[in-house]
Scaffold this motif. Structure first.
Motif, mmCIF file in Angstrom:
data_model
loop_
_atom_site.group_PDB
_atom_site.id
_atom_site.type_symbol
_atom_site.label_atom_id
_atom_site.label_comp_id
_atom_site.label_asym_id
_atom_site.label_seq_id
_atom_site.Cartn_x
_atom_site.Cartn_y
_atom_site.Cartn_z
ATOM 1 N N GLY A 121 5.051 -3.644 2.469
ATOM 2 C CA GLY A 121 6.422 -3.160 2.475
ATOM 3 C C GLY A 121 6.728 -2.298 3.684
ATOM 4 N N VAL A 122 5.785 -1.424 4.032
ATOM 5 C CA VAL A 122 5.977 -0.569 5.206
ATOM 6 C C VAL A 122 6.006 -1.407 6.478
ATOM 7 C CG1 VAL A 122 4.909 1.244 6.605
ATOM 8 C CG2 VAL A 122 5.014 1.480 4.128
ATOM 9 N N VAL A 123 5.087 -2.348 6.593
ATOM 10 C CA VAL A 123 5.059 -3.207 7.784
ATOM 11 C C VAL A 123 6.350 -4.029 7.888
ATOM 12 C CG1 VAL A 123 3.890 -5.182 8.842
ATOM 13 C CG2 VAL A 123 2.548 -3.290 7.938
ATOM 14 N N SER B 29 11.311 -4.971 10.877
ATOM 15 C CA SER B 29 12.705 -5.381 10.893
ATOM 16 C C SER B 29 13.584 -4.453 11.738
ATOM 17 C CB SER B 29 13.257 -5.427 9.466
ATOM 18 O OG SER B 29 13.292 -4.129 8.913
ATOM 19 N N LYS B 30 13.062 -3.344 12.171
ATOM 20 C CA LYS B 30 13.837 -2.406 12.986
ATOM 21 C C LYS B 30 14.045 -2.890 14.410
ATOM 22 C CE LYS B 30 12.807 1.886 10.594
ATOM 23 N NZ LYS B 30 12.219 3.212 10.722
ATOM 24 N N GLY C 76 7.603 -8.317 2.896
ATOM 25 C CA GLY C 76 6.328 -7.695 3.256
ATOM 26 C C GLY C 76 5.563 -7.206 2.040
ATOM 27 N N ALA C 77 6.284 -6.610 1.093
ATOM 28 C CA ALA C 77 5.630 -6.128 -0.127
ATOM 29 C C ALA C 77 5.060 -7.284 -0.946
ATOM 30 C CB ALA C 77 6.626 -5.328 -0.955
ATOM 31 N N ALA C 78 5.809 -8.366 -1.053
ATOM 32 C CA ALA C 78 5.332 -9.523 -1.823
ATOM 33 C C ALA C 78 4.106 -10.149 -1.170
ATOM 34 C CB ALA C 78 6.445 -10.552 -1.961
ATOM 35 N N GLY D 178 -2.025 -1.504 -3.206
ATOM 36 C CA GLY D 178 -2.165 -1.072 -1.817
ATOM 37 C C GLY D 178 -1.599 -2.086 -0.846
ATOM 38 N N GLY D 179 -1.846 -3.353 -1.099
ATOM 39 C CA GLY D 179 -1.313 -4.408 -0.244
ATOM 40 C C GLY D 179 0.199 -4.458 -0.281
#
Length: 68
Positions: A59-61, A66-67, A34-36, A53-54
């Protein structure tokens, strides 16, 4: 030209980053992916601040997705 070079560098970085994911948990891989992806999209949209910011948002998304 600058944006294309930045995207190329980010894509190559993502490939190297993802190749080291073999020992990572599914959640860690999703966060890194997600971060990449977020960094690449942010770079395409704007400047350095958008790239960072992206990466943060991606990364958060990735982490939250994945939870499930």
């Amino acid at each position: 030209m600058y944006q294309q070079r930045t995207l190329s560098v980010l894509a190559i970085t993502a490939v190297f980053m993802l190749s080291g994911c073999s020992g990572m948990s599914r959640q860690e891989v999703s966060t890194a992916t997600g971060a990449a992806v977020g960094a690449v999209v942010g770079s395409a949209v704007g400047g350095p601040a958008a790239t960072v910011g992206g990466a943060v948002v991606g990364g958060v998304v990735g982490h939250e997705a994945s939870k499930k």
